[in-house]
Design a protein around this motif. Structure first.
Motif, PDB file in Angstrom:
ATOM      1  N   SER A 107      51.747  -8.241  19.847  1.00  0.00           N
ATOM      2  CA  SER A 107      52.222  -7.028  19.164  1.00  0.00           C
ATOM      3  C   SER A 107      52.748  -7.369  17.765  1.00  0.00           C
ATOM      4  CB  SER A 107      53.315  -6.348  19.983  1.00  0.00           C
ATOM      5  OG  SER A 107      54.404  -7.229  20.201  1.00  0.00           O
ATOM      6  N   GLY A 108      53.397  -8.515  17.610  1.00  0.00           N
ATOM      7  CA  GLY A 108      53.907  -8.917  16.291  1.00  0.00           C
ATOM      8  C   GLY A 108      52.792  -9.160  15.293  1.00  0.00           C
ATOM      9  N   ILE A 109      51.726  -9.826  15.737  1.00  0.00           N
ATOM     10  CA  ILE A 109      50.590 -10.075  14.834  1.00  0.00           C
ATOM     11  C   ILE A 109      49.919  -8.767  14.435  1.00  0.00           C
ATOM     12  CG2 ILE A 109      48.285 -11.098  14.698  1.00  0.00           C
ATOM     13  CD1 ILE A 109      49.349 -13.400  16.442  1.00  0.00           C
ATOM     14  N   LEU A 110      49.713  -7.876  15.406  1.00  0.00           N
ATOM     15  CA  LEU A 110      49.055  -6.597  15.108  1.00  0.00           C
ATOM     16  C   LEU A 110      49.879  -5.755  14.131  1.00  0.00           C
ATOM     17  CD1 LEU A 110      47.664  -5.563  18.618  1.00  0.00           C
ATOM     18  CD2 LEU A 110      46.378  -6.435  16.658  1.00  0.00           C
ATOM     19  N   ILE A 111      51.169  -5.608  14.404  1.00  0.00           N
ATOM     20  CA  ILE A 111      52.021  -4.809  13.517  1.00  0.00           C
ATOM     21  C   ILE A 111      52.133  -5.473  12.144  1.00  0.00           C
ATOM     22  CG2 ILE A 111      54.326  -3.846  13.176  1.00  0.00           C
ATOM     23  CD1 ILE A 111      52.704  -2.462  15.338  1.00  0.00           C
ATOM     24  N   GLY A 112      52.229  -6.809  12.119  1.00  0.00           N
ATOM     25  CA  GLY A 112      52.300  -7.516  10.840  1.00  0.00           C
ATOM     26  C   GLY A 112      51.058  -7.304   9.994  1.00  0.00           C
ATOM     27  N   LEU A 113      49.886  -7.312  10.636  1.00  0.00           N
ATOM     28  CA  LEU A 113      48.636  -7.060   9.910  1.00  0.00           C
ATOM     29  C   LEU A 113      48.600  -5.632   9.379  1.00  0.00           C
ATOM     30  CD1 LEU A 113      46.052  -8.858  12.239  1.00  0.00           C
ATOM     31  CD2 LEU A 113      46.893  -9.637  10.016  1.00  0.00           C
ATOM     32  N   ILE A 114      49.044  -4.689  10.201  1.00  0.00           N
ATOM     33  CA  ILE A 114      49.068  -3.282   9.755  1.00  0.00           C
ATOM     34  C   ILE A 114      50.000  -3.121   8.559  1.00  0.00           C
ATOM     35  CG2 ILE A 114      49.764  -0.949  10.417  1.00  0.00           C
ATOM     36  CD1 ILE A 114      48.821  -1.626  13.272  1.00  0.00           C
ATOM     37  N   LEU A 115      51.173  -3.742   8.620  1.00  0.00           N
ATOM     38  CA  LEU A 115      52.115  -3.655   7.495  1.00  0.00           C
ATOM     39  C   LEU A 115      51.532  -4.290   6.236  1.00  0.00           C
ATOM     40  CD1 LEU A 115      55.522  -4.567   9.209  1.00  0.00           C
ATOM     41  CD2 LEU A 115      54.712  -2.300   8.560  1.00  0.00           C
ATOM     42  N   GLY A 116      50.790  -5.370   6.423  1.00  0.00           N
ATOM     43  CA  GLY A 116      50.216  -6.047   5.266  1.00  0.00           C
ATOM     44  C   GLY A 116      49.050  -5.296   4.646  1.00  0.00           C
ATOM     45  N   VAL A 167      57.406 -13.161  14.344  1.00  0.00           N
ATOM     46  CA  VAL A 167      55.945 -13.140  14.188  1.00  0.00           C
ATOM     47  C   VAL A 167      55.519 -12.025  13.242  1.00  0.00           C
ATOM     48  CG1 VAL A 167      53.759 -12.790  15.395  1.00  0.00           C
ATOM     49  CG2 VAL A 167      55.529 -14.213  16.427  1.00  0.00           C
ATOM     50  N   VAL A 168      56.086 -10.835  13.384  1.00  0.00           N
ATOM     51  CA  VAL A 168      55.669  -9.723  12.526  1.00  0.00           C
ATOM     52  C   VAL A 168      56.040  -9.997  11.070  1.00  0.00           C
ATOM     53  CG1 VAL A 168      57.758  -8.297  12.765  1.00  0.00           C
ATOM     54  CG2 VAL A 168      55.574  -7.195  12.359  1.00  0.00           C
ATOM     55  N   LEU A 202      42.563 -12.961   6.926  1.00  0.00           N
ATOM     56  CA  LEU A 202      43.075 -13.562   8.156  1.00  0.00           C
ATOM     57  C   LEU A 202      43.172 -15.095   8.067  1.00  0.00           C
ATOM     58  CD1 LEU A 202      41.592 -11.490  11.124  1.00  0.00           C
ATOM     59  CD2 LEU A 202      43.971 -11.737  10.436  1.00  0.00           C
ATOM     60  N   PRO A 203      42.120 -15.791   7.617  1.00  0.00           N
ATOM     61  CA  PRO A 203      42.276 -17.251   7.476  1.00  0.00           C
ATOM     62  C   PRO A 203      43.386 -17.632   6.500  1.00  0.00           C
ATOM     63  CG  PRO A 203      39.957 -16.654   7.422  1.00  0.00           C
ATOM     64  CD  PRO A 203      40.727 -15.373   7.368  1.00  0.00           C
ATOM     65  N   GLY A 204      43.552 -16.839   5.427  1.00  0.00           N
ATOM     66  CA  GLY A 204      44.611 -17.137   4.473  1.00  0.00           C
ATOM     67  C   GLY A 204      46.002 -16.908   5.034  1.00  0.00           C
ATOM     68  N   ALA A 205      46.114 -15.969   5.984  1.00  0.00           N
ATOM     69  CA  ALA A 205      47.425 -15.648   6.568  1.00  0.00           C
ATOM     70  C   ALA A 205      47.761 -16.499   7.783  1.00  0.00           C
ATOM     71  CB  ALA A 205      47.469 -14.168   6.962  1.00  0.00           C
ATOM     72  N   LEU A 206      46.781 -17.191   8.360  1.00  0.00           N
ATOM     73  CA  LEU A 206      47.000 -17.930   9.600  1.00  0.00           C
ATOM     74  C   LEU A 206      48.106 -18.989   9.517  1.00  0.00           C
ATOM     75  CD1 LEU A 206      43.491 -18.412  11.256  1.00  0.00           C
ATOM     76  CD2 LEU A 206      45.477 -17.225  12.180  1.00  0.00           C
ATOM     77  N   PRO A 207      48.235 -19.751   8.418  1.00  0.00           N
ATOM     78  CA  PRO A 207      49.337 -20.722   8.379  1.00  0.00           C
ATOM     79  C   PRO A 207      50.717 -20.075   8.554  1.00  0.00           C
ATOM     80  CG  PRO A 207      47.744 -21.236   6.669  1.00  0.00           C
ATOM     81  CD  PRO A 207      47.330 -19.918   7.256  1.00  0.00           C
ATOM     82  N   MET A 208      50.933 -18.935   7.916  1.00  0.00           N
ATOM     83  CA  MET A 208      52.210 -18.243   8.068  1.00  0.00           C
ATOM     84  C   MET A 208      52.360 -17.655   9.474  1.00  0.00           C
ATOM     85  SD  MET A 208      54.227 -18.428   5.475  1.00  0.00           S
ATOM     86  CE  MET A 208      55.311 -17.027   5.736  1.00  0.00           C
ATOM     87  N   ILE A 209      51.245 -17.187  10.052  1.00  0.00           N
ATOM     88  CA  ILE A 209      51.294 -16.657  11.412  1.00  0.00           C
ATOM     89  C   ILE A 209      51.726 -17.746  12.389  1.00  0.00           C
ATOM     90  CG2 ILE A 209      49.909 -15.713  13.297  1.00  0.00           C
ATOM     91  CD1 ILE A 209      48.250 -14.225  11.211  1.00  0.00           C
ATOM     92  N   PHE A 210      51.156 -18.934  12.234  1.00  0.00           N
ATOM     93  CA  PHE A 210      51.525 -20.040  13.127  1.00  0.00           C
ATOM     94  C   PHE A 210      52.962 -20.480  12.895  1.00  0.00           C
ATOM     95  CE2 PHE A 210      47.047 -20.567  14.213  1.00  0.00           C
ATOM     96  CZ  PHE A 210      47.151 -20.923  15.543  1.00  0.00           C
ATOM     97  N   ALA A 211      53.425 -20.394  11.659  1.00  0.00           N
ATOM     98  CA  ALA A 211      54.834 -20.711  11.397  1.00  0.00           C
ATOM     99  C   ALA A 211      55.737 -19.753  12.173  1.00  0.00           C
ATOM    100  CB  ALA A 211      55.123 -20.636   9.903  1.00  0.00           C
TER     101      ALA A 211
END
Length: 281
Positions: A107-116, A167-168, A202-211
């Motif tokens: 849910s955090g990844i999905l909402i974070g992507l929507i916000l972005g 995560v979000v 998505l590939p550009g955001a993945l490092p921050m997502i994993f953090a």
């Protein structure tokens, strides 16, 4: 003319020697940074800490009630494992953390992507996220128990809330920090919006997502133990509280070391997944 040419030979030689020395130094530095660390190096710090701990306890510098030796803890841990007590508590905690962490992370990844991706969502939802995030989630546990009752649902909810916010926020930051030049280049070459999102953002955001996922792993363990201490009959947190009340320090420390091991496994698992999904990193 020949005299001037002869005079420049030593200068050119010195310059070439300096360049060669500089390349040699740079090559050595790069090889030092790229050298492989032996696999056993990862456990040296842990083994050293356990040895120091054992020595301190054996010398009687700390009373066993306050800090039992690792060998005594392992002995009691084996006894608890043989009786099945440890097995039941570990399974109860693992089921809670897997479900809660999974719900919070997805849910955090999905909402974070929507916000972005959406300015409207950013304007409407970001103030809500940032206003709730600082609230200690454990302070919400009595209210969550009042809403959901005593059972597994409050524990899942607590862990999911603790995971969701790091995560979000990290996912949102990762999307916003993608280099606009990459996006413009992809659009210039005719990529569709879906391809830009899938292959660039998505590939550009993945490092921050994993953090954010790594940060949330520690938070999830903290909230798991807190929830189990307050409203659970089984689980590592409940076990720690039980033996703490009885002042059986060795069995209490079994639970503490189990939490440490779970945190280590969580971190290693996320690192492995990150290497698989981000080979360029």
């Amino acid at each position: 003319m020949s005299q001037a040419s002869n005079e420049s030979i030593p200068e050119r030689t010195a310059h070439a020697s300096a360049q060669g020395l500089q390349r040699h130094v740079i090559r050595n530095r790069v090889s030092f940074l790229e050298q492989k660390i032996p696999a056993y190096a990862s456990v040296l710090g842990i083994v050293g800490l356990l040895l120091l701990w054992e020595i301190i306890c054996r010398l009687g510098l700390v009373p066993p009630l306050f800090l039992p030796a690792p060998t005594l803890i392992l002995s009691d841990g084996w006894e608890m494992l043989s009786s099945g007590e440890l097995h039941e508590n570990i399974l109860a905690s693992l089921s809670r953390i897997i479900v809660g962490y999974g719900i919070g992370a997805v849910s955090g990844i999905l909402i974070g992507l929507i916000l972005g991706f959406s300015r409207w969502a950013d304007a409407v939802l970001s103030p809500v996220v940032y206003s709730i995030y600082p609230i200690p989630k454990i302070a919400l546990l009595p209210l969550i128990i009042l809403w959901l009752g005593i059972g597994e649902a409050p524990k899942f909810t607590m862990i999911a809330l603790g995971v969701f916010f790091p995560v979000v926020i990290n996912t949102f930051s990762g999307v916003k920090n993608v280099d606009p030049i990459w996006i413009k280049a992809a659009v210039t070459f005719g990529s569709s919006h879906l391809n830009v999102i899938r292959k660039v953002i998505l590939p550009g955001a993945l490092p921050m997502i994993f953090a954010g996922l790594k940060l949330a792993a520690g938070t999830s363990l903290l909230l798991l133990v807190s929830a189990e201490m307050i409203a659970a009959q089984q689980g590592i947190g409940s076990m720690i509280l039980h033996y703490g009340n009885l002042m059986i320090t060795t069995k209490l420390m079994v639970g503490v070391l189990l939490l440490s091991l779970l945190g280590l496994l969580f971190n290693r698992g996320l690192q492995w997944l990150e290497r698989k999904l981000l080979p360029w990193k």
